[in-house]
Design a protein around this motif. Structure first.
Motif, PDB file in Angstrom:
ATOM      1  N   LEU A  54       0.815  -1.213   0.000  1.00 23.52           N
ATOM      2  CA  LEU A  54       0.000   0.000   0.000  1.00 23.52           C
ATOM      3  C   LEU A  54       0.853   1.269   0.000  1.00 23.52           C
ATOM      4  O   LEU A  54       0.374   2.337  -0.357  1.00 23.52           O
ATOM      5  CB  LEU A  54      -0.927   0.008   1.214  1.00 23.52           C
ATOM      6  CG  LEU A  54      -1.924  -1.146   1.294  1.00 23.52           C
ATOM      7  CD1 LEU A  54      -2.676  -1.113   2.615  1.00 23.52           C
ATOM      8  CD2 LEU A  54      -2.886  -1.094   0.121  1.00 23.52           C
ATOM      9  N   LEU A  55       2.105   1.153   0.379  1.00 21.17           N
ATOM     10  CA  LEU A  55       2.978   2.323   0.489  1.00 21.17           C
ATOM     11  C   LEU A  55       3.876   2.519  -0.724  1.00 21.17           C
ATOM     12  O   LEU A  55       4.731   3.392  -0.711  1.00 21.17           O
ATOM     13  CB  LEU A  55       3.858   2.195   1.741  1.00 21.17           C
ATOM     14  CG  LEU A  55       3.120   2.024   3.068  1.00 21.17           C
ATOM     15  CD1 LEU A  55       4.116   1.761   4.186  1.00 21.17           C
ATOM     16  CD2 LEU A  55       2.273   3.238   3.373  1.00 21.17           C
ATOM     17  N   VAL A  56       3.679   1.730  -1.750  1.00 23.48           N
ATOM     18  CA  VAL A  56       4.604   1.724  -2.884  1.00 23.48           C
ATOM     19  C   VAL A  56       4.823   3.109  -3.505  1.00 23.48           C
ATOM     20  O   VAL A  56       5.921   3.436  -3.939  1.00 23.48           O
ATOM     21  CB  VAL A  56       4.174   0.686  -3.947  1.00 23.48           C
ATOM     22  CG1 VAL A  56       2.958   1.155  -4.722  1.00 23.48           C
ATOM     23  CG2 VAL A  56       5.310   0.360  -4.881  1.00 23.48           C
ATOM     24  N   GLY A  57       3.835   3.952  -3.516  1.00 26.03           N
ATOM     25  CA  GLY A  57       3.975   5.281  -4.096  1.00 26.03           C
ATOM     26  C   GLY A  57       4.836   6.219  -3.275  1.00 26.03           C
ATOM     27  O   GLY A  57       5.429   7.156  -3.801  1.00 26.03           O
ATOM     28  N   ASN A  58       4.912   5.995  -1.976  1.00 25.73           N
ATOM     29  CA  ASN A  58       5.662   6.874  -1.078  1.00 25.73           C
ATOM     30  C   ASN A  58       6.874   6.197  -0.442  1.00 25.73           C
ATOM     31  O   ASN A  58       7.487   6.767   0.449  1.00 25.73           O
ATOM     32  CB  ASN A  58       4.748   7.388   0.039  1.00 25.73           C
ATOM     33  CG  ASN A  58       3.629   8.244  -0.497  1.00 25.73           C
ATOM     34  OD1 ASN A  58       3.868   9.100  -1.336  1.00 25.73           O
ATOM     35  ND2 ASN A  58       2.419   8.000  -0.041  1.00 25.73           N
TER      36      ASN A  58
END
Length: 91
Positions: A54-58
């Motif tokens: 879920l954190l892949v973008g950040n």
């Protein structure tokens, strides 16, 4: 047998059937890079699968892990099978 089948498929070894059969190296050891064998057996070369995170973008860790995987691959590509056969263990 799955590992041997993959090595045969990539031409690193030959499989000989029959009573006197077995496995024989398929090329000169000086022509086989360790990194190529690992790459052939382990696609893709990822330390962690980030695809469902879920954190892949950040995430800042993903870049570090990619850099570590690249360094690992570069070290393996620097050695040939002949290096492992001819040289004594360093560690």
């Amino acid at each position: 047998m799955k590992i041997i089948s993959e090595l045969v498929r990539h031409g690193y070894v030959h499989s000989i059937r029959g009573r006197s059969g077995g496995v024989q190296i398929g090329r000169e050891p000086s022509e086989i890079r360790v990194g190529d064998i690992v790459h052939a057996m382990n696609e893709p070369m990822e330390i962690v699968d980030c695809s469902s995170c879920l954190l892949v973008g950040n995430c800042r860790l993903k870049g570090v892990l990619c850099e570590a995987a690249q360094a690992f691959t570069e070290v393996l590509m620097a050695y040939r099978l002949s290096d492992l056969i001819e040289a004594p263990a360093r560690y």
